[in-house]
Design an enzyme around this catalytic site. Structure first.
Site, PDB file in Angstrom:
ATOM      1  N   TYR A 187     -38.072 -64.180 -27.594  1.00 46.25           N
ATOM      2  CA  TYR A 187     -38.540 -63.183 -28.535  1.00 46.25           C
ATOM      3  C   TYR A 187     -37.345 -62.488 -28.872  1.00 46.25           C
ATOM      4  O   TYR A 187     -36.656 -61.582 -28.008  1.00 46.25           O
ATOM      5  CB  TYR A 187     -39.765 -62.466 -27.866  1.00 46.25           C
ATOM      6  CG  TYR A 187     -40.260 -61.242 -28.742  1.00 46.25           C
ATOM      7  CD1 TYR A 187     -41.045 -61.689 -29.880  1.00 46.25           C
ATOM      8  CD2 TYR A 187     -40.209 -59.922 -28.523  1.00 46.25           C
ATOM      9  CE1 TYR A 187     -41.691 -60.738 -30.889  1.00 46.25           C
ATOM     10  CE2 TYR A 187     -40.622 -59.018 -29.589  1.00 46.25           C
ATOM     11  CZ  TYR A 187     -41.316 -59.460 -30.608  1.00 46.25           C
ATOM     12  OH  TYR A 187     -41.854 -58.293 -31.449  1.00 46.25           O
ATOM     13  N   ASP A 222     -29.021 -61.227 -27.258  1.00 42.53           N
ATOM     14  CA  ASP A 222     -30.322 -60.444 -27.221  1.00 42.53           C
ATOM     15  C   ASP A 222     -30.444 -59.709 -25.980  1.00 42.53           C
ATOM     16  O   ASP A 222     -31.254 -60.427 -25.181  1.00 42.53           O
ATOM     17  CB  ASP A 222     -31.442 -60.851 -28.033  1.00 42.53           C
ATOM     18  CG  ASP A 222     -32.443 -59.726 -28.302  1.00 42.53           C
ATOM     19  OD1 ASP A 222     -32.433 -58.617 -27.655  1.00 42.53           O
ATOM     20  OD2 ASP A 222     -33.540 -60.160 -29.007  1.00 42.53           O
ATOM     21  N   LYS A 244     -35.052 -50.794 -25.321  1.00 43.05           N
ATOM     22  CA  LYS A 244     -35.802 -50.428 -24.212  1.00 43.05           C
ATOM     23  C   LYS A 244     -35.041 -49.492 -23.363  1.00 43.05           C
ATOM     24  O   LYS A 244     -35.057 -48.359 -23.725  1.00 43.05           O
ATOM     25  CB  LYS A 244     -36.270 -51.768 -23.496  1.00 43.05           C
ATOM     26  CG  LYS A 244     -37.106 -52.658 -24.540  1.00 43.05           C
ATOM     27  CD  LYS A 244     -37.738 -53.644 -23.816  1.00 43.05           C
ATOM     28  CE  LYS A 244     -38.894 -54.111 -24.801  1.00 43.05           C
ATOM     29  NZ  LYS A 244     -38.425 -55.393 -25.419  1.00 43.05           N
TER      30      LYS A 244
HETATM   31  C1  LIG Z   1     -38.629 -55.958 -26.965  1.00 42.09           C
HETATM   32  C2  LIG Z   1     -37.621 -56.737 -27.657  1.00 42.09           C
HETATM   33  C3  LIG Z   1     -37.345 -56.902 -28.672  1.00 42.09           C
HETATM   34  C4  LIG Z   1     -37.718 -56.093 -29.903  1.00 42.09           C
HETATM   35  O1  LIG Z   1     -37.785 -54.615 -29.556  1.00 42.09           O
HETATM   36  P1  LIG Z   1     -38.730 -53.434 -30.197  1.00 42.09           P
HETATM   37  O2  LIG Z   1     -38.226 -52.505 -29.831  1.00 42.09           O
HETATM   38  O3  LIG Z   1     -40.217 -53.934 -29.678  1.00 42.09           O
HETATM   39  O4  LIG Z   1     -38.757 -53.878 -31.550  1.00 42.09           O
HETATM   40  C5  LIG Z   1     -36.223 -57.850 -29.291  1.00 42.09           C
HETATM   41  N1  LIG Z   1     -35.735 -58.419 -28.274  1.00 42.09           N
HETATM   42  C6  LIG Z   1     -36.058 -58.740 -26.921  1.00 42.09           C
HETATM   43  C7  LIG Z   1     -35.242 -59.637 -26.074  1.00 42.09           C
HETATM   44  C8  LIG Z   1     -37.163 -57.831 -26.624  1.00 42.09           C
HETATM   45  O5  LIG Z   1     -37.401 -57.874 -25.174  1.00 42.09           O
END
Ligand SMILES: *Cc1c(COP(=O)(O)O)cnc(C)c1O
Length: 424
Positions: free
Chosen positions: A144, A239, A267
């Protein structure tokens, strides 16, 4: 367990907010529980508006590595607010946090702050396309990367097929530019590159996927991606919105010693406030406006309150032994979980302070494996845990997180709750 006030709050929320929530998973549809409304949280627990307490293993999806309500982080944010909470003018704290990120994350020489992980990924992809002058990006099934158009794509039936959108509203013309492949399958990546390698701008991945549950990259996978992208002049984007500052200060790239061209973080880096970032090699990052021709901007980007909270969070992560202690706590807990779940059709996969309990007979290495898990069993399990005051991440496809504030007493309570939830 009765949650009369939560129920009432939800009934009112759905009148004004689609589905009653501002992010779909919060509606708890897939686990068959009525949504909880939170009153407050402290350290490893939160309290709902009916006054029930829960041990929290979701931690705002991994944000609160220091637990909720860390006093120093809060004090720092409150002090910042007293001086004004946003200016649209540079502040010193942006450089201070940028320096900390550059020092911590091996691939990041320069960094730009944004307000969400979605934005960080969207910007990194635009930059990769701008830098390489190419159009196609490769992602992996089950990873994701937020909800920007080009990332809402799942694989077609065949490996070589171009992507199809997994959301209405994403034009097929956009989805066509994203190819989604099975994680841990280097041959699939090689064959796509062999066919159209010089049209591929970037590979993006969660180096340790957490958004399909915790999946471990197999030996040579990350290294292989680094080799292929280098060979074809495509960029490698990690990511690390979850894994960054979670698996260690330098994230997964430091552990595997595979250095991507660009990295996204989020995060934890905002200390509980809306902040995320993308960064990488200077020569790539300097393609951003105002220096270069790739446009990217944000009214609240580098927000001083979030920067203060991020700085104070990372300061505590820098304390010697922090990650060792957190990992030992998790490993000991997971070892007990493994004993309890033996011969019960459960596999537990852990990396650092995150873990997933999969209802599966076999080790899981990609999304095809994950899709076969017993989701109905997970729902019942989740419901029984909630009834005993234990809140796991509310989806069979997600990671659970441990914070430094999780107490032995609460972890032991959780083990008892798991044992009882699996009994019949
Ligand atoms: C949570 C997440 C996102 C998206 O971040 P948001 O702050 O919710 O837009 C993108 N990549 C990864 C791996 C994530 O866990």
């Amino acid at each position: 367990m009765q949650r009369i006030l939560s129920e009432k709050a939800y009934n009112e929320a759905v009148e004004y907010i689609p589905g009653g929530v501002n992010s779909p998973v919060r509606a708890l549809r897939s686990v068959g529980v009525a949504p909880l409304f939170v009153q407050s949280a402290y350290e490893d627990m939160f309290t709902d508006i009916d006054g029930h307490q829960y041990i929290d293993f979701c931690l705002s999806w991994g944000v609160f590595i220091l637990g909720h309500g860390n006093k120093k982080v809060n004090a720092s944010a409150i002090n910042a607010i007293a001086n004004g909470s946003s200016f649209g003018i540079p502040t010193l704290v942006e450089t201070e946090l940028a320096k900390m990120v550059v020092q911590a994350v091996p691939s990041i020489e320069k960094v730009r702050f944004v307000s969400s992980g979605t934005e960080a990924v969207m910007s990194a992809l635009r930059l990769a396309r701008g830098f390489t002058g190419r159009r196609i990006v490769i992602k992996f099934d089950g990873c994701y990367h937020g909800h920007s158009d080009s990332m809402l794509v799942s694989a077609g039936s065949g490996v070589a097929q171009l992507g199809q959108s997994s959301s209405a509203g994403v034009p097929a013309e956009f989805a066509k530019l994203t190819i989604s492949l099975p994680f841990n399958d280097l041959n699939a990546v090689k064959s796509v590159f062999a066919r159209q390698g010089n049209a591929i701008a970037a590979i993006i991945l969660e180096p340790v996927p957490a958004n399909m549950g915790v999946i471990i990259p197999q030996t040579g996978f990350l290294e292989g991606l680094r080799e292929i992208t280098t060979h074809y002049g495509a960029l490698l984007i990690f990511d690390e919105v979850i894994s960054g500052f979670r698996l260690g200060l330098g994230g997964a790239q430091e552990i595997w010693q595979v250095i991507p061209d660009l990295t996204t973080i989020g995060k934890i880096v905002g200390g509980g406030f809306p902040a995320a970032a993308f960064g990488g090699k200077k020569e790539i990052m300097d393609q951003l406006a105002p220096l270069g021709s790739v446009y990217q901007a944000g009214t609240l980007s580098g927000n001083p309150v979030a920067m203060h909270a991020g700085i104070e969070t990372i300061k505590q992560l820098l304390e010697p032994g922090f990650y060792t202690q957190l990992e030992q706590k998790t490993t000991a807990f997971v070892a007990e979980l493994c004993k309890l779940t033996k011969n019960k059709g459960i596999v537990i996969q852990q990396m650092g302070s995150m873990f997933t309990l999969f209802f599966s007979q076999h080790e899981l290495k990609n999304y095809d494996d994950v899709k076969k898990i017993d989701t109905a069993r997970f729902s019942i399990f989740f419901q029984k845990l909630v009834a005993q005051g234990v809140y796991f991440s509310p989806s069979p496809f997600e990671a659970n997180f441990i914070s430094i504030t999780h107490t032995d007493a609460h972890l032991n309570h959780t083990l008892k709750a798991v044992e009882s939830a699996l009994r019949n």
